[in-house]
Motif scaffolding. Structure first.
Motif, PDB file in Angstrom:
ATOM      1  N   UNK A  34      52.112  56.634 -28.765  1.00  0.00           N
ATOM      2  CA  UNK A  34      51.827  57.889 -27.864  1.00  0.00           C
ATOM      3  C   UNK A  34      50.385  58.330 -28.019  1.00  0.00           C
ATOM      4  N   UNK A  35      49.412  57.634 -28.527  1.00  0.00           N
ATOM      5  CA  UNK A  35      47.978  58.017 -28.607  1.00  0.00           C
ATOM      6  C   UNK A  35      47.806  57.310 -27.166  1.00  0.00           C
ATOM      7  N   UNK A  36      47.082  58.385 -26.112  1.00  0.00           N
ATOM      8  CA  UNK A  36      46.797  57.597 -25.081  1.00  0.00           C
ATOM      9  C   UNK A  36      45.225  57.276 -25.210  1.00  0.00           C
ATOM     10  N   UNK A  37      44.894  56.012 -24.484  1.00  0.00           N
ATOM     11  CA  UNK A  37      43.804  55.425 -24.563  1.00  0.00           C
ATOM     12  C   UNK A  37      42.626  56.352 -24.733  1.00  0.00           C
ATOM     13  N   UNK A  38      41.604  56.423 -25.724  1.00  0.00           N
ATOM     14  CA  UNK A  38      40.593  57.047 -25.764  1.00  0.00           C
ATOM     15  C   UNK A  38      39.434  56.357 -26.924  1.00  0.00           C
ATOM     16  N   UNK A 103      38.230  59.229 -16.745  1.00  0.00           N
ATOM     17  CA  UNK A 103      38.518  60.699 -17.319  1.00  0.00           C
ATOM     18  C   UNK A 103      39.609  61.222 -16.413  1.00  0.00           C
ATOM     19  N   UNK A 104      39.737  61.179 -15.258  1.00  0.00           N
ATOM     20  CA  UNK A 104      41.075  61.570 -14.516  1.00  0.00           C
ATOM     21  C   UNK A 104      42.392  61.004 -14.678  1.00  0.00           C
ATOM     22  N   UNK A 105      41.959  59.403 -15.208  1.00  0.00           N
ATOM     23  CA  UNK A 105      43.297  58.809 -15.264  1.00  0.00           C
ATOM     24  C   UNK A 105      43.599  59.212 -16.909  1.00  0.00           C
ATOM     25  N   UNK A 106      42.902  59.494 -17.676  1.00  0.00           N
ATOM     26  CA  UNK A 106      43.184  59.904 -19.069  1.00  0.00           C
ATOM     27  C   UNK A 106      43.935  61.111 -19.197  1.00  0.00           C
ATOM     28  N   UNK A 107      43.353  62.033 -18.144  1.00  0.00           N
ATOM     29  CA  UNK A 107      44.131  63.495 -17.954  1.00  0.00           C
ATOM     30  C   UNK A 107      45.596  63.262 -17.394  1.00  0.00           C
ATOM     31  N   UNK A 108      45.504  62.415 -16.458  1.00  0.00           N
ATOM     32  CA  UNK A 108      46.952  61.967 -15.897  1.00  0.00           C
ATOM     33  C   UNK A 108      47.859  61.625 -16.832  1.00  0.00           C
ATOM     34  N   UNK A 109      47.270  60.642 -17.676  1.00  0.00           N
ATOM     35  CA  UNK A 109      48.328  60.049 -18.629  1.00  0.00           C
ATOM     36  C   UNK A 109      48.851  61.057 -19.765  1.00  0.00           C
ATOM     37  N   UNK A 110      47.860  61.885 -20.041  1.00  0.00           N
ATOM     38  CA  UNK A 110      48.207  63.140 -20.818  1.00  0.00           C
ATOM     39  C   UNK A 110      49.158  63.864 -20.377  1.00  0.00           C
ATOM     40  N   UNK A 111      48.753  64.043 -19.014  1.00  0.00           N
ATOM     41  CA  UNK A 111      50.002  65.065 -18.539  1.00  0.00           C
ATOM     42  C   UNK A 111      51.246  64.479 -18.263  1.00  0.00           C
ATOM     43  N   UNK A 112      51.270  63.228 -17.865  1.00  0.00           N
ATOM     44  CA  UNK A 112      52.673  62.403 -17.991  1.00  0.00           C
ATOM     45  C   UNK A 112      53.392  62.531 -19.210  1.00  0.00           C
ATOM     46  N   UNK A 113      52.770  61.971 -20.493  1.00  0.00           N
ATOM     47  CA  UNK A 113      53.498  62.092 -21.712  1.00  0.00           C
ATOM     48  C   UNK A 113      53.708  63.513 -22.185  1.00  0.00           C
ATOM     49  N   UNK A 114      52.958  64.328 -21.905  1.00  0.00           N
ATOM     50  CA  UNK A 114      53.548  65.977 -22.532  1.00  0.00           C
ATOM     51  C   UNK A 114      54.145  66.886 -21.118  1.00  0.00           C
ATOM     52  N   UNK A 115      54.496  66.080 -20.260  1.00  0.00           N
ATOM     53  CA  UNK A 115      55.268  66.665 -18.959  1.00  0.00           C
ATOM     54  C   UNK A 115      54.542  67.861 -18.601  1.00  0.00           C
ATOM     55  N   UNK A 127      44.742  74.445 -18.680  1.00  0.00           N
ATOM     56  CA  UNK A 127      45.363  75.576 -19.579  1.00  0.00           C
ATOM     57  C   UNK A 127      46.757  74.779 -20.146  1.00  0.00           C
ATOM     58  N   UNK A 128      47.573  74.235 -19.581  1.00  0.00           N
ATOM     59  CA  UNK A 128      49.014  73.652 -19.913  1.00  0.00           C
ATOM     60  C   UNK A 128      48.676  72.687 -21.021  1.00  0.00           C
ATOM     61  N   UNK A 129      47.736  71.487 -20.970  1.00  0.00           N
ATOM     62  CA  UNK A 129      47.435  70.791 -21.947  1.00  0.00           C
ATOM     63  C   UNK A 129      46.922  71.254 -22.926  1.00  0.00           C
ATOM     64  N   UNK A 130      46.202  72.430 -23.052  1.00  0.00           N
ATOM     65  CA  UNK A 130      45.641  73.002 -24.251  1.00  0.00           C
ATOM     66  C   UNK A 130      46.750  73.868 -25.156  1.00  0.00           C
ATOM     67  N   UNK A 131      47.728  74.113 -24.524  1.00  0.00           N
ATOM     68  CA  UNK A 131      48.867  74.753 -24.823  1.00  0.00           C
ATOM     69  C   UNK A 131      49.959  73.568 -25.709  1.00  0.00           C
ATOM     70  N   UNK A 132      49.862  72.170 -25.259  1.00  0.00           N
ATOM     71  CA  UNK A 132      50.735  71.140 -25.522  1.00  0.00           C
ATOM     72  C   UNK A 132      50.082  70.292 -26.258  1.00  0.00           C
ATOM     73  N   UNK A 133      48.793  70.074 -26.238  1.00  0.00           N
ATOM     74  CA  UNK A 133      48.234  68.849 -27.076  1.00  0.00           C
ATOM     75  C   UNK A 133      47.548  69.777 -28.388  1.00  0.00           C
ATOM     76  N   UNK A 134      48.335  69.909 -29.337  1.00  0.00           N
ATOM     77  CA  UNK A 134      47.784  70.635 -30.677  1.00  0.00           C
ATOM     78  C   UNK A 134      48.967  70.227 -31.627  1.00  0.00           C
ATOM     79  N   UNK A 135      48.356  70.685 -32.871  1.00  0.00           N
ATOM     80  CA  UNK A 135      48.822  70.179 -34.002  1.00  0.00           C
ATOM     81  C   UNK A 135      50.101  70.988 -34.440  1.00  0.00           C
TER      82      UNK A 135
END
Length: 299
Positions: A34-38, A103-115, A127-135
């Motif tokens: 689940x590490x989106x390509x980076x 970069x847009x593809x990476x964001x889209x993949x993260x959005x899909x993974x984190x719903x 804003x939503x990814x900041x809330x969900x992509x965290x430790x």
């Protein structure tokens, strides 16, 4: 969990099993990666693939606990540090006037993974990814892993590297629970390593609507420049177990009794003000013991 839902669980156990399963586990992730390509994310160290040790060899409960925490904590640091690298990249993208297609593809993949259902590059998505992509605070991970896996000795832990009771719903995807209700189809997911179980568990807390309160608590603490404690985050675990509040109390008691806040402080110290170089060192440490609290730097 509401009184009405508790009543439903008592009257309709099969329906409850289906509802509970959808809450308790993330959907299976193809390839368990689940590490989106980076490009800035280093390869996983080889020890991330190690299987679970035999914790039954420890007759003394204190020794077993120490061994369990020593094994699991580096894997939590590994998972969290990789999330922080992704989070730093997210922040860098949020400051750009224009985004490339990559970069847009990476964001889209993260959005899909984190719903997250927002347009890539939009303020709402960031804003939503900041809330969900965290430790997730180590004390919470340690306490739940110990609780759900009987300190690494449960059947699901020893045969499936599953430390958190995550479910899956495809036939053959995991281990069939011995007490599964007639007509139920869920299994307890098998992972190739405990590290993969940790990553799937963090992903579950980061994206499932049941854990909205946990993410709210974390966001509030981050706004104050702090890492939310495991005890604070536990407030968002009402839906993790059908025991509801009693489960939250038990997890908090385990954190307090085993002094697991120590690991929160150690992790906070290790990443506080960290540069991208330091995070990459943590995310690719060649020796797992170099991530333990008594080591100042990672290899």
């Amino acid at each position: 969990m509401s009184a009405g839902l508790r009543a439903l669980l008592l009257v309709l156990p099969l329906v409850a099993a289906v509802i509970w399963g959808s809450i308790h586990t993330p959907d299976p992730v193809p390839g368990e990666d689940d590490d989106v390509a980076l490009s800035s994310l280093p390869p996983l160290p080889s020890w991330a693939g190690d299987a679970l040790p035999d914790f039954n060899q420890y007759r003394d409960a204190t020794e077993r606990k120490a061994a369990f925490f020593s094994f699991l904590y580096p894997r939590i640091v590994l998972a969290n540090s990789r999330i922080l690298i992704e989070r730093d990249y997210l922040e860098a993208l949020s400051r750009k006037d224009q985004l490339s297609s990559t970069e847009r593809t990476w964001l889209a993949n993260q959005a899909q993974r984190l719903r997250v259902d927002e347009e890539p590059g939009s303020p709402e998505l960031f804003d939503l990814l900041r809330k969900r992509l965290d430790v997730i605070s180590p004390s919470l991970v340690l306490a739940q892993a110990a609780n759900e896996s009987a300190w690494g000795t449960s059947r699901f832990a020893t045969r499936g590297n599953n430390l958190f009771g995550q479910w899956c719903f495809s036939k053959g995807c995991g281990l069939v629970p011995l007490g599964r209700a007639e007509g139920a189809t869920h299994e307890v997911e098998k992972f190739t390593s405990p590290y993969r179980s940790v990553r799937a568990y963090i992903q579950n807390l980061n994206r499932h609507p049941t854990y909205q309160v946990l993410r709210d608590v974390r966001l509030e603490q981050r706004a104050n420049g702090k890492l939310a404690s495991g005890s604070a985050l536990a407030a968002g675990l009402i839906g993790y177990s059908e025991r509801g509040e009693d489960y939250v109390k038990e997890i908090r008691s385990m954190i307090r009794y085993n002094n697991l806040n120590y690991f929160d402080l150690a992790f906070s110290d290790s990443v506080d003000g960290s540069t991208s170089i330091k995070l990459k060192q943590l995310a690719s440490a060649s020796r797992e013991n170099s991530l333990m609290p008594d080591h100042k730097t990672a290899d």
